[in-house]
Design a protein around this motif. Structure first.
Motif, mmCIF file in Angstrom:
data_model
loop_
_atom_site.group_PDB
_atom_site.id
_atom_site.type_symbol
_atom_site.label_atom_id
_atom_site.label_comp_id
_atom_site.label_asym_id
_atom_site.label_seq_id
_atom_site.Cartn_x
_atom_site.Cartn_y
_atom_site.Cartn_z
ATOM 1 N N ALA A 61 93.676 7.330 43.373
ATOM 2 C CA ALA A 61 94.880 7.802 44.047
ATOM 3 C C ALA A 61 94.530 8.741 45.198
ATOM 4 N N GLN A 62 93.543 9.611 44.978
ATOM 5 C CA GLN A 62 93.114 10.525 46.037
ATOM 6 C C GLN A 62 92.539 9.757 47.218
ATOM 7 N N THR A 63 91.799 8.694 46.932
ATOM 8 C CA THR A 63 91.240 7.867 47.998
ATOM 9 C C THR A 63 92.344 7.167 48.782
ATOM 10 N N LEU A 64 93.361 6.679 48.081
ATOM 11 C CA LEU A 64 94.492 6.052 48.765
ATOM 12 C C LEU A 64 95.164 7.042 49.715
ATOM 13 N N ARG A 65 95.386 8.261 49.233
ATOM 14 C CA ARG A 65 96.028 9.269 50.087
ATOM 15 C C ARG A 65 95.151 9.603 51.294
ATOM 16 N N ARG A 66 93.846 9.701 51.053
ATOM 17 C CA ARG A 66 92.940 10.029 52.158
ATOM 18 C C ARG A 66 92.899 8.902 53.190
ATOM 19 N N TYR A 67 92.842 7.661 52.716
ATOM 20 C CA TYR A 67 92.780 6.530 53.640
ATOM 21 C C TYR A 67 94.063 6.381 54.444
ATOM 22 N N THR A 68 95.219 6.576 53.809
ATOM 23 C CA THR A 68 96.465 6.478 54.574
ATOM 24 C C THR A 68 96.561 7.601 55.599
ATOM 25 N N SER A 69 96.070 8.792 55.256
ATOM 26 C CA SER A 69 96.067 9.901 56.211
ATOM 27 C C SER A 69 95.131 9.605 57.382
ATOM 28 N N LEU A 70 93.949 9.064 57.075
ATOM 29 C CA LEU A 70 93.002 8.714 58.129
ATOM 30 C C LEU A 70 93.551 7.613 59.023
ATOM 31 N N ASN A 71 94.244 6.656 58.418
ATOM 32 C CA ASN A 71 94.822 5.578 59.205
ATOM 33 C C ASN A 71 95.869 6.136 60.176
ATOM 34 N N HIS A 72 96.695 7.058 59.684
ATOM 35 C CA HIS A 72 97.708 7.681 60.547
ATOM 36 C C HIS A 72 97.036 8.453 61.677
#
Length: 222
Positions: free
Chosen positions: A103-114
């Motif tokens: 879940a933490q990786t998902l949040r980090r990846y979506t933040s990086l994508n933004h």
């Protein structure tokens, strides 16, 4: 929670829930499909690494899809805990820990994508690039280096070379992918002497701290 249409249509998985096992409270068949969609995406992401690898997948994604992924990440641990009633405590702990990391990786990846999408928009704007160059040329880098050297102990030659490389890359109006490749090159150049040694993590952390401190001083003076 029902994901938006953009999530539901992104990947249809036949036989979802066919095993006959009850889903956690609050979760439905569409949540299961979202999870399976994210699993396939996660496996693809796992085969890539580095800043350049992230830039290649930093393509614009529908806002509703990004939000659905973040909502899914928030609920994943509680869903898993609710689904593992009467399961041995140690097994629950291991599973929840793994789910938390995912879940933490998902949040980090979506933040990086933004962040990558915002950076791409800036890098494609000639007027903003010109303004950034003008601001950087007004910075007294010698004074910044003198102040930063008390904390960072950065080599003056390396700092000067990075300054010139940064300005040249900015002036050439490189793409996001080219900037990512440049950053990969900088990291590789600094950490190459420590590759394959036990000291690599320590030097990598030190590099991040120095980069952040030096960047904050440059931003302060722009």
């Amino acid at each position: 929670m029902r994901p938006p249409d953009c999530v539901a249509s992104a990947g249809r998985v036949p036989g979802a829930g066919a095993a006959g096992k009850p889903l956690p409270d609050g979760a439905g068949a569409d949540d299961l499909k979202t999870f399976q969609l994210l699993s396939r995406w996660w496996r693809r992401c796992g085969r890539r690494s580095g800043a350049a690898g992230w830039a290649r997948r930093a393509t614009p994604r529908p806002l509703c899809l990004t939000q659905a992924i973040r909502n899914f990440a928030k609920s994943l641990e509680s869903w898993l805990t609710g689904a593992m009633v009467n399961v041995p405590e140690e097994m629950v702990r291991v599973k929840v820990q793994a789910a938390g990391a995912f879940a933490q990786t998902l949040r980090r990846y979506t933040s990086l994508n933004h962040l990558a999408q915002a950076a791409r928009a800036v890098l494609q704007n000639t007027a903003q690039i010109s303004q950034m160059l003008s601001d950087l040329n007004r910075v007294d880098f010698a004074n910044v280096q003198e102040q930063a050297s008390w904390v960072c102990r950065c080599r003056a030659g390396l700092v000067s070379r990075l300054e010139q490389d940064f300005k040249a890359t900015l002036q050439q109006q490189h793409s996001l992918e080219q900037w990512a490749a440049w950053l990969d090159g900088v990291v590789g150049r600094v950490l190459r002497p420590h590759l394959g040694t036990a000291a690599l993590p320590r030097h990598a952390k030190r590099f991040l701290l120095k980069w952040s401190f030096y960047s904050s001083m440059v931003i302060r003076d722009t």
